[in-house]
Write an enzyme that holds these catalytic residues in place. Structure first.
Site, PDB file in Angstrom:
ATOM      1  N   CYS A 146       0.850  -1.200   0.000  1.00 37.88           N
ATOM      2  CA  CYS A 146       0.000   0.000   0.000  1.00 37.88           C
ATOM      3  C   CYS A 146       0.882   1.246   0.000  1.00 37.88           C
ATOM      4  O   CYS A 146       1.260   1.757   1.051  1.00 37.88           O
ATOM      5  CB  CYS A 146      -0.892   0.018   1.233  1.00 37.88           C
ATOM      6  SG  CYS A 146      -2.143  -1.243   1.244  1.00 37.88           S
TER       7      CYS A 146
ATOM      8  N   ASP B  77      -8.505  -5.006 -23.179  1.00 37.31           N
ATOM      9  CA  ASP B  77      -8.185  -4.959 -21.743  1.00 37.31           C
ATOM     10  C   ASP B  77      -6.888  -5.732 -21.508  1.00 37.31           C
ATOM     11  O   ASP B  77      -6.888  -6.808 -20.921  1.00 37.31           O
ATOM     12  CB  ASP B  77      -9.364  -5.598 -20.974  1.00 37.31           C
ATOM     13  CG  ASP B  77      -9.196  -5.507 -19.466  1.00 37.31           C
ATOM     14  OD1 ASP B  77      -8.254  -4.834 -19.005  1.00 37.31           O
ATOM     15  OD2 ASP B  77     -10.010  -6.116 -18.752  1.00 37.31           O
TER      16      ASP B  77
ATOM     17  N   CYS C 131      -4.936  -1.096 -16.761  1.00 37.79           N
ATOM     18  CA  CYS C 131      -4.570  -1.028 -15.336  1.00 37.79           C
ATOM     19  C   CYS C 131      -3.230  -0.329 -15.158  1.00 37.79           C
ATOM     20  O   CYS C 131      -2.679  -0.346 -14.063  1.00 37.79           O
ATOM     21  CB  CYS C 131      -4.568  -2.422 -14.713  1.00 37.79           C
ATOM     22  SG  CYS C 131      -3.383  -3.527 -15.452  1.00 37.79           S
TER      23      CYS C 131
HETATM   24  N1  SAH Z   1     -11.120  -8.568 -19.650  1.00 37.39           N
HETATM   25  C1  SAH Z   1     -10.897  -9.551 -18.604  1.00 37.39           C
HETATM   26  C2  SAH Z   1      -9.431  -9.941 -18.419  1.00 37.39           C
HETATM   27  C3  SAH Z   1      -8.435  -8.824 -18.335  1.00 37.39           C
HETATM   28  S1  SAH Z   1      -6.822  -9.281 -17.754  1.00 37.39           S
HETATM   29  C4  SAH Z   1     -11.520  -9.087 -17.296  1.00 37.39           C
HETATM   30  O1  SAH Z   1     -11.952  -7.948 -17.168  1.00 37.39           O
HETATM   31  O2  SAH Z   1     -11.569  -9.900 -16.366  1.00 37.39           O
HETATM   32  C5  SAH Z   1      -5.922  -9.486 -19.211  1.00 37.39           C
HETATM   33  C6  SAH Z   1      -6.137 -10.824 -19.888  1.00 37.39           C
HETATM   34  O3  SAH Z   1      -5.329 -10.827 -21.067  1.00 37.39           O
HETATM   35  C7  SAH Z   1      -5.724 -12.066 -19.082  1.00 37.39           C
HETATM   36  O4  SAH Z   1      -6.797 -12.959 -19.001  1.00 37.39           O
HETATM   37  C8  SAH Z   1      -4.561 -12.659 -19.904  1.00 37.39           C
HETATM   38  O5  SAH Z   1      -4.520 -14.082 -19.862  1.00 37.39           O
HETATM   39  C9  SAH Z   1      -4.888 -12.152 -21.298  1.00 37.39           C
HETATM   40  N2  SAH Z   1      -3.767 -12.044 -22.239  1.00 37.39           N
HETATM   41  C10 SAH Z   1      -2.478 -11.701 -21.995  1.00 37.39           C
HETATM   42  N3  SAH Z   1      -1.785 -11.619 -23.140  1.00 37.39           N
HETATM   43  C11 SAH Z   1      -2.649 -11.915 -24.149  1.00 37.39           C
HETATM   44  C12 SAH Z   1      -2.514 -11.984 -25.568  1.00 37.39           C
HETATM   45  N4  SAH Z   1      -1.358 -11.733 -26.170  1.00 37.39           N
HETATM   46  N5  SAH Z   1      -3.608 -12.288 -26.288  1.00 37.39           N
HETATM   47  C13 SAH Z   1      -4.792 -12.541 -25.684  1.00 37.39           C
HETATM   48  N6  SAH Z   1      -4.970 -12.511 -24.341  1.00 37.39           N
HETATM   49  C14 SAH Z   1      -3.910 -12.198 -23.574  1.00 37.39           C
END
Ligand code: SAH
Length: 436
Positions: free
Chosen positions: A19, A318, A345
């Site tokens: 934190c 995302d 994020c």
């Molecule tokens: N949109 C979802 C997950 C977001 S986290 C939610 O809101 O819960 C980001 C995600 O991207 C993870 O599940 C990870 O496994 C995936 N990821 C990472 N690299 C990637 C890539 N090159 N292609 C597709 N997915 C990927």
């Protein structure tokens, strides 16, 4: 900026480092985060951060590393930055208190059952970590014991004692991590009790969440995050939507009720399996999932022969903390959706990617930070990017495979995984790299 200080200081704040905003009034935390996003993302007005009414105990996923102190007593907590030294944590003000109580019980059981804790330096010992996931709406609780071997001595007695102390635990999983790695979870899960996953409800849908699948760690704020993202998408019911980096399919399934069809793409096979089950369970018939690298997948989509090309209207993206790649964004531009909703994020990688999106024909028009991680430096942000016009430069640069290329057809055939289909090509076993 003059940051106001509060009295409320966690006893291990200095050592834990989790934190960074300990002792800062919550309203000042929100202002600091808004300023950070405004520093990183240019060309759009950054809205005030959506904060929490009660910014404590929000983490639904808790990890504790297990070890021993100098006197040989069992301890659990977090690694001090860049070391294998465990900072003991008994109560955490941002974690679900039920998880902390379960972890405290496991510390006692480890002692009673004389279970060896793992030593990161020597590679000797059995118990590495405990992960607890709680479902905020259903109340289900999953305990994952991360061991260096698949065998837990006196397993049945251990489980009986754990469940007697915490009857609300709904599933216990043994995860085998026998590699010398900083990743918490290994690939193999053995269900010791219950279903092996938890289910939770979010934005009107129910989701199965397996140990290795990503799920947003702050359920209260995830609802607001998704509502913002979907409002930005401006859906009318006629759109084809692509949910890139879709995890267990949560954004896509939330959008599906307001779209004609949704295509989800995700690299982690465990998450895609959950997504398929989730679509069926929610009777979401207009969503299809692909287990692929999101960028590769979109390049293939864009390269389809014109007669078969799917016209994508909205892309949700995302990505993990490292952000997106230029090849991915070039592929987005090649698909030419009207709107791109970027959920991020990390404001730094977001800012970098927004600059690139501007170059390839997308302008940021709305920006809403959502505080998913009170008391830490982290901030989630949704940016709406709208297409400003055709950009041929992008098409030339993006290295798209030729339309009519047989690789396109074959690859889509191999990887298609829809609610009605169990075929999942698990070409790349990789976990979400997101820090949360
Ligand atoms: N949109 C979802 C997950 C977001 S986290 C939610 O809101 O819960 C980001 C995600 O991207 C993870 O599940 C990870 O496994 C995936 N990821 C990472 N690299 C990637 C890539 N090159 N292609 C597709 N997915 C990927």
């Amino acid at each position: 900026m003059n940051i106001e200080k509060t009295e409320q200081i966690c006893p291990v704040a200095g050592k834990c480092g989790g934190c960074q905003l300990q002792g800062v009034f919550y309203h000042a935390q929100l202002e600091k985060k808004r300023a950070l996003v405004a520093d990183c993302v240019h060309g759009v007005k950054v809205q005030p951060v959506l904060g929490m009414a009660d910014p404590m105990h929000y983490r639904n996923k808790v990890h504790a590393a297990f070890g021993r102190d100098k006197k040989g007593r069992v301890i659990s907590g977090v690694y001090a930055g860049g070391t294998h030294r465990i900072v003991p944590v008994e109560h955490c003000m941002i974690e679900d208190p039920r998880a902390d109580e379960i972890i405290a019980t496991i510390r006692d059981l480890v002692k009673d059952f004389k279970i060896k804790t793992y030593d990161e330096d020597t590679g000797y010992g059995l118990l590495r970590h405990v992960m607890v996931r709680t479902a905020s709406v259903t109340g289900e609780i999953m305990v994952v014991l991360v061991l260096s071997s698949p065998i837990l001595p006196a397993k049945n007695h251990f489980l009986k004692a754990l469940r007697a102390a915490h009857p609300h635990i709904t599933t216990v999983v043994l995860n085998v991590n026998d590699r010398h790695t900083s990743m918490v979870l290994g690939d193999r899960n053995i269900v010791l009790y219950g279903k092996g996953y938890i289910e939770d409800e979010l934005c009107g849908n129910r989701y199965r969440i397996s140990p290795n699948s990503f799920y947003q760690i702050n359920s209260v704020q995830t609802k607001r995050l998704y509502e913002t993202a979907i409002a930005y998408a401006g859906l009318t019911g006629n759109e084809t939507v692509l949910d890139a980096y879709c995890g267990i399919g949560t954004i896509g399934m939330t959008a599906a009720a307001q779209a004609a069809q949704v295509i989800g793409v995700e690299l982690n096979p465990s998450a895609v399996k959950d997504a398929i089950v989730n679509a069926r369970r929610n009777q979401c018939k207009n969503i299809t999932f692909y287990n692929e690298d999101a960028g590769d997948f979109m390049r293939l989509m864009a390269a389809a022969p014109p007669s078969e090309r799917v016209k994508v209207d909205v892309v949700f993206m995302d990505p993990p903390r490292s952000g997106s790649k230029e090849t991915f964004m070039d592929a987005v531009a090649a698909l030419a959706p009207r709107r791109v909703v970027y959920v991020s994020c990390d404001p730094h990688t977001l800012g970098r990617d927004v600059e690139y999106m501007k170059k390839i024909g997308y302008q940021p028009t709305r920006c809403q930070p959502v505080d998913m991680f009170p008391y830490t430096d982290d901030i989630e942000t949704v940016v709406l990017l709208e297409r400003t016009g055709q950009n041929n430069e992008t098409k030339r640069k993006s290295g798209i495979v030729q339309s009519g290329d047989s690789r396109y057809q074959k690859k889509l055939r191999d990887t298609r995984t829809a609610p009605g289909s169990r075929r999942t090509k698990t070409s790349q076993q990789r976990q979400g790299k997101r820090a949360h």
